[in-house]
Design a protein around this motif. Structure first.
Motif, PDB file in Angstrom:
ATOM      1  N   ASP A 218       0.865  -1.251  -0.119  1.00  0.00           N
ATOM      2  CA  ASP A 218      -0.046  -0.009  -0.318  1.00  0.00           C
ATOM      3  C   ASP A 218       0.858   1.492   0.137  1.00  0.00           C
ATOM      4  N   GLU A 219       0.769   2.465  -0.306  1.00  0.00           N
ATOM      5  CA  GLU A 219       0.819   3.882  -0.286  1.00  0.00           C
ATOM      6  C   GLU A 219       1.440   4.044   0.929  1.00  0.00           C
ATOM      7  N   LYS A 220       1.518   4.140   2.609  1.00  0.00           N
ATOM      8  CA  LYS A 220       1.490   4.414   3.534  1.00  0.00           C
ATOM      9  C   LYS A 220       2.719   3.232   3.764  1.00  0.00           C
ATOM     10  N   ASN A 221       2.948   2.328   3.061  1.00  0.00           N
ATOM     11  CA  ASN A 221       4.648   1.395   3.635  1.00  0.00           C
ATOM     12  C   ASN A 221       3.989   0.487   4.804  1.00  0.00           C
ATOM     13  N   SER A 222       2.924   0.746   5.358  1.00  0.00           N
ATOM     14  CA  SER A 222       1.794  -0.148   6.009  1.00  0.00           C
ATOM     15  C   SER A 222       1.755  -1.624   5.726  1.00  0.00           C
ATOM     16  N   THR A 223       2.271  -2.059   5.128  1.00  0.00           N
ATOM     17  CA  THR A 223       1.942  -3.743   5.207  1.00  0.00           C
ATOM     18  C   THR A 223       3.472  -4.245   4.225  1.00  0.00           C
ATOM     19  N   VAL A 224       4.054  -4.697   4.289  1.00  0.00           N
ATOM     20  CA  VAL A 224       4.820  -5.064   3.023  1.00  0.00           C
ATOM     21  C   VAL A 224       5.161  -6.520   3.362  1.00  0.00           C
ATOM     22  N   ILE A 225       6.191  -7.092   2.106  1.00  0.00           N
ATOM     23  CA  ILE A 225       5.920  -8.754   2.019  1.00  0.00           C
ATOM     24  C   ILE A 225       7.656  -8.510   1.461  1.00  0.00           C
ATOM     25  N   SER A 226       7.989  -9.399   2.621  1.00  0.00           N
ATOM     26  CA  SER A 226       9.447  -9.278   1.900  1.00  0.00           C
ATOM     27  C   SER A 226       9.290 -11.013   1.857  1.00  0.00           C
ATOM     28  N   THR A 227      10.707 -11.075   0.529  1.00  0.00           N
ATOM     29  CA  THR A 227      11.068 -12.390   0.392  1.00  0.00           C
ATOM     30  C   THR A 227      12.306 -12.529   0.421  1.00  0.00           C
ATOM     31  N   GLY A 228      13.271 -12.456   1.361  1.00  0.00           N
ATOM     32  CA  GLY A 228      14.742 -12.157   1.995  1.00  0.00           C
ATOM     33  C   GLY A 228      15.169 -13.239   2.588  1.00  0.00           C
ATOM     34  N   PRO A 229      16.420 -13.135   2.993  1.00  0.00           N
ATOM     35  CA  PRO A 229      17.141 -14.696   3.150  1.00  0.00           C
ATOM     36  C   PRO A 229      16.442 -15.061   4.623  1.00  0.00           C
ATOM     37  N   ASP A 230      15.342 -14.021   5.650  1.00  0.00           N
ATOM     38  CA  ASP A 230      14.987 -14.849   6.568  1.00  0.00           C
ATOM     39  C   ASP A 230      13.702 -15.868   5.995  1.00  0.00           C
ATOM     40  N   GLU A 231      13.382 -15.386   5.027  1.00  0.00           N
ATOM     41  CA  GLU A 231      12.204 -16.110   4.266  1.00  0.00           C
ATOM     42  C   GLU A 231      11.914 -16.821   3.971  1.00  0.00           C
ATOM     43  N   ARG A 232      12.300 -18.325   4.168  1.00  0.00           N
ATOM     44  CA  ARG A 232      12.488 -19.511   3.837  1.00  0.00           C
ATOM     45  C   ARG A 232      11.709 -20.095   3.133  1.00  0.00           C
ATOM     46  N   TYR A 233      10.942 -19.499   2.108  1.00  0.00           N
ATOM     47  CA  TYR A 233       9.495 -20.196   1.282  1.00  0.00           C
ATOM     48  C   TYR A 233       9.725 -19.195   0.295  1.00  0.00           C
ATOM     49  N   TRP A 234      10.903 -18.350  -0.005  1.00  0.00           N
ATOM     50  CA  TRP A 234      11.296 -17.673  -1.421  1.00  0.00           C
ATOM     51  C   TRP A 234      12.601 -17.616  -1.187  1.00  0.00           C
ATOM     52  N   LYS A 235      13.288 -17.867  -2.845  1.00  0.00           N
ATOM     53  CA  LYS A 235      14.831 -17.917  -3.460  1.00  0.00           C
ATOM     54  C   LYS A 235      15.235 -16.528  -2.933  1.00  0.00           C
ATOM     55  N   GLN A 236      16.318 -16.368  -3.569  1.00  0.00           N
ATOM     56  CA  GLN A 236      16.409 -14.915  -3.694  1.00  0.00           C
ATOM     57  C   GLN A 236      18.007 -15.227  -4.938  1.00  0.00           C
ATOM     58  N   GLY A 237      17.980 -13.648  -4.743  1.00  0.00           N
ATOM     59  CA  GLY A 237      19.438 -14.589  -6.137  1.00  0.00           C
ATOM     60  C   GLY A 237      20.591 -14.336  -5.668  1.00  0.00           C
ATOM     61  N   VAL A 238      21.715 -14.552  -5.955  1.00  0.00           N
ATOM     62  CA  VAL A 238      23.211 -13.875  -5.361  1.00  0.00           C
ATOM     63  C   VAL A 238      24.342 -14.134  -6.374  1.00  0.00           C
ATOM     64  N   LYS A 239      24.780 -13.023  -6.105  1.00  0.00           N
ATOM     65  CA  LYS A 239      25.714 -12.512  -7.302  1.00  0.00           C
ATOM     66  C   LYS A 239      27.158 -12.016  -6.349  1.00  0.00           C
ATOM     67  N   LEU A 240      27.739 -13.524  -6.716  1.00  0.00           N
ATOM     68  CA  LEU A 240      29.223 -13.781  -6.673  1.00  0.00           C
ATOM     69  C   LEU A 240      29.887 -12.493  -6.864  1.00  0.00           C
ATOM     70  N   LEU A 241      30.965 -12.275  -6.102  1.00  0.00           N
ATOM     71  CA  LEU A 241      32.003 -11.259  -6.235  1.00  0.00           C
ATOM     72  C   LEU A 241      32.547 -11.990  -7.762  1.00  0.00           C
ATOM     73  N   THR A 242      33.796 -10.885  -7.591  1.00  0.00           N
ATOM     74  CA  THR A 242      34.940 -11.300  -8.961  1.00  0.00           C
ATOM     75  C   THR A 242      36.154 -12.049  -8.011  1.00  0.00           C
ATOM     76  N   LYS A 243      36.020 -11.499  -6.905  1.00  0.00           N
ATOM     77  CA  LYS A 243      36.647 -12.214  -5.750  1.00  0.00           C
ATOM     78  C   LYS A 243      36.640 -11.532  -4.355  1.00  0.00           C
ATOM     79  N   PRO A 244      36.509 -12.527  -3.416  1.00  0.00           N
ATOM     80  CA  PRO A 244      35.987 -12.705  -1.914  1.00  0.00           C
ATOM     81  C   PRO A 244      37.245 -11.065  -1.870  1.00  0.00           C
TER      82      PRO A 244
END
Length: 720
Positions: free
Chosen positions: A662-688
């Motif tokens: 919603d416009e007021k940001n009162s409800t946000v559905i996150s699909t981040g690493p703490d949410e285990r039912y969604w995949k995330q994208g992983v961008k590996l660096l050119t070197k650690p």
């Protein structure tokens, strides 16, 4: 568009070493006397539209087009040192004199080169025939063989093994078979039919084989987490929101696929209660022709009381005939002092989970339960029977729905049963409907939950559903469920004519355009592929009324710097693999680290929580935002400097979408690493990057989206 494309041979079961690693997209191959060509299916992630691209091969030494193989698990497999060493030792032990060796599903040619080396590279009496059906991999293997000086030792044939003929492709029947055509379930890549044809047509009697035997095992477990991934009926019965996706009497309409589900169960070890000892189920001998079907009954005694929510299975390879060389996919809790021992984290082979129906089967300590296991050519199936009752079977629907059984991935079933998710969705829908006396609602994605919530919240609402991925199955399901929930038929409609007709039928009439967003079939893709919602919303702008509400209101690309040592190791660039130079495959297979200047590793879709050891090193940050209240008007850009908060080694960036409802940001559905039912994208660096918090190296993340081109979100990073 090649950055997001995947390719898979159209021959589903006998494509060897690529089928299950590339199942999400299909390709077809054909050959003629003058050339060979691959038809690659590419999909625009914003529109869902697909097109066939022709890849020609007239040059026998050509390098596969960059990007075709970058999201496969070939690199992960070649980085599995335990696997590679086991195969090398077994091949050297089995092939002790010149002979004819057949390698089915040759991949980069590693096993073929091991076999040729074991016979002596200069010995003309020995020969290796390698078959690989996937043309881009064939092109890459030719380069690997040439680089290692093995091209003259190995006859590479671009065919499926069941297309090979002795006297045409093979000079004679082979004395030894070396092959790795195994998936996490063991049989899914066509092991049985491949072995059957090989023994019937391509091998001598009583051949030697590497591997020698595979044995499957299973264990009964209790796990609320695993139960939540399939038992939606009992989960939503506890929810007070009044919406039923699986009403009593309609259980047969909805569920997950009746097959084993591959996952890293070590990641939930603390959430698993073991109810039995490991049980041996099937043995498959590579050295003799296997049967297409088999069954076995086993009485299992419970070691403690509990409820059987799932059966976890794995397999063990015996690579040599004497039984001294093994490889196992067992979970970590299996005795580390066994013959197989621990292996490194890898993703090309996982454990498998078989979900017991409903709320599971209750069992007491010492009680025996009968496990009936069967296998087909491609699957292993289970059924449980206690001393009292058979595992609960699906109740037959009283409605006339034919053979309809809508199947969703386990993670989506778990999401629909999650209290927090459902509460967030119903609150967001209620706010969107607020103030509208007779809301006309359009659900443009494959949500099954939102159509029912829109009908439930407002007694005067009318709902139209598009369900572009589920299509007619969703139509029949939603119509049956809407009726079961007591909503009159005139309030719900599945629109079968498509978006173009919709704009003609409902100009300026839609008060509420909504989505989760969720598109069936994109579960294995990158999280921002659900930005297709924005594209669909743009195409349907003409149906919206002046005061129409769009939900979600916006999408936010979020990220976090991560410590990912196991994942990095599985995807890092190759050098020598058991003595064979594989450096030239790194760019093609999507390696990270030590890449040539100007080359970068791809974003990969993964469950972060299943990626072995992980740790957040930075605050979560916003890369860019997408305003769904307005149509797409042009390219979007975002940039952010990473702020580290913990010391360590940064291997990559986890990226995901947050959906602001919603416009007021009162409800946000996150699909981040703490949410285990969604995949995330992983961008590996050119070197650690070593992080010391103060004075750490700087990482800048940049993102861009150009909807006028191919709809792909481009993610880059700059180290300084």
């Amino acid at each position: 568009m090649s950055a997001v494309s995947l390719v898979v041979p159209f021959h589903f079961f006998r494509c060897h070493s690529v089928t299950t690693r590339l199942r999400s997209v299909a390709a077809r191959t054909m050959s003629s006397q003058s050339s060979q060509r691959v038809f690659q299916l590419r999909q625009d992630p914003l529109t869902g539209n697909s097109e066939w691209i022709v890849i020609e091969e007239n040059d026998q030494t050509g390098v596969p087009e960059t990007g075709l193989l970058a999201r496969t698990s070939y690199l992960d497999m070649l980085n599995d040192s335990c696997r590679n060493r086991a195969f090398r030792l077994a091949i050297e032990k089995t092939i002790t004199e010149p002979c004819h060796v057949l390698d089915i599903g040759a991949g980069t040619g590693l096993l073929s080169m091991m076999a040729a080396r074991a016979m002596g590279e200069e010995d003309s009496k020995g020969m290796v025939t390698a078959c690989e059906s996937y043309l881009p991999m064939v092109k890459l293997m030719r380069k690997v063989l040439h680089k290692n000086g093995m091209a003259k030792n190995i006859n590479l044939i671009n065919k499926r093994s069941d297309e090979l003929k002795v006297g045409e492709d093979l000079a004679s029947q082979a004395h030894v078979l070396v092959s790795e055509i195994l998936d996490s379930e063991l049989l899914g890549e066509g092991l049985i039919p491949s072995l059957q044809h090989a023994h019937d047509m391509l091998l001598v009697d009583n051949p030697k084989t590497v591997p020698y035997r595979a044995t499957t095992y299973c264990q009964l477990v209790e796990s609320t987490f695993l139960c939540n991934m399939h038992d939606l009926q009992n989960n939503e019965a506890k929810k007070p929101d009044g919406v039923c996706l699986v009403p009593p009497g309609l259980e047969s309409l909805f569920g997950i696929k009746s097959e084993q589900y591959a996952m890293h169960v070590d990641a939930i070890e603390k959430e698993i209660k073991l109810l039995s000892e490991p049980i041996k189920i099937f043995e498959f001998d590579f050295w003799k022709r296997p049967e297409s079907d088999g069954e076995i009954g086993v009485d299992i005694e419970a070691i403690t009381e509990g409820r059987i929510h799932a059966i976890i299975s794995w397999w063990v390879l015996q690579l040599d005939s004497e039984g001294t060389i093994f490889y196992s996919t067992a979970p970590r809790w299996i005795d580390s002092n066994s013959d197989t021992g621990f292996r490194d984290w890898c993703d090309h082979w996982k454990q498998c989970v078989w979900y017991t129906p409903g709320a599971g089967v209750s069992i007491s300590k010492g009680e025996k339960i009968h496990l009936h296991a069967t296998h087909t050519c491609t699957n292993i199936l289970y059924n449980l029977k206690t001393t009292q009752s058979l595992t609960r079977e699906m109740t037959q629907s009283p409605l006339s729905t034919g053979d309809l059984h809508l199947t969703l991935p386990p993670e989506r079933v778990a999401v629909y049963g999650d209290s927090i998710y459902r509460q967030s969705m119903i609150e967001a829908t209620r706010k969107a409907v607020q103030g509208k006396s007779h809301p006309h609602c359009l659900v443009i994605d494959d949500s099954l939950l939102l159509p029912l919530m829109a009908l439930h919240i407002s007694n005067t609402s009318r709902v139209i559903s598009l369900s572009p991925g589920l299509q007619e199955n969703a139509a029949r399901y939603l119509e049956a469920i809407a009726d079961s929930n007591g909503y009159s038929k005139d309030r719900f409609k599945y629109f079968r004519e498509g978006k173009a007709k919709l704009t003609e039928a409902y100009p300026n009439e839609i008060d509420l355009l909504i989505g989760e967003p969720y598109y069936y079939g994109l579960e294995s893709g990158l999280p921002w592929q659900n930005l297709r919602f924005w594209k669909d919303r743009t195409l349907l702008d003409s149906v919206l009324s002046k005061d129409a509400v769009v939900m979600p209101y916006k999408g936010v690309l979020r990220g976090c710097a991560m410590f990912l040592p196991d994942f990095w190791k599985s995807r890092c660039c190759l050098g020598s693999v058991e003595g064979f130079d594989h450096a030239l495959v790194n760019t093609t297979l999507g390696g990270c680290g030590d890449l040539p200047s100007g080359k970068d590793s791809p974003c990969l879709p993964f469950f972060i929580w299943q990626c072995g050891e992980t740790k957040k090193l930075s605050k979560e940050f916003t890369v860019m935002e997408f305003d769904f209240s307005k149509p797409i008007t042009g390219p979007c850009f975002g940039e952010v400097q990473v702020e580290f908060i913990k010391p360590g080694v940064c291997h990559g960036i986890a990226l995901w979408m947050d959906w602001v409802m919603d416009e007021k940001n009162s409800t946000v559905i996150s699909t981040g690493p703490d949410e285990r039912y969604w995949k995330q994208g992983v961008k590996l660096l050119t070197k650690p990057v070593t992080v010391r918090v103060e004075g750490s190296s700087s990482i800048k993340i940049q993102a861009s989206l150009d909807p006028s081109s191919n709809g792909e979100l481009i993610i880059t990073h700059i180290l300084s």
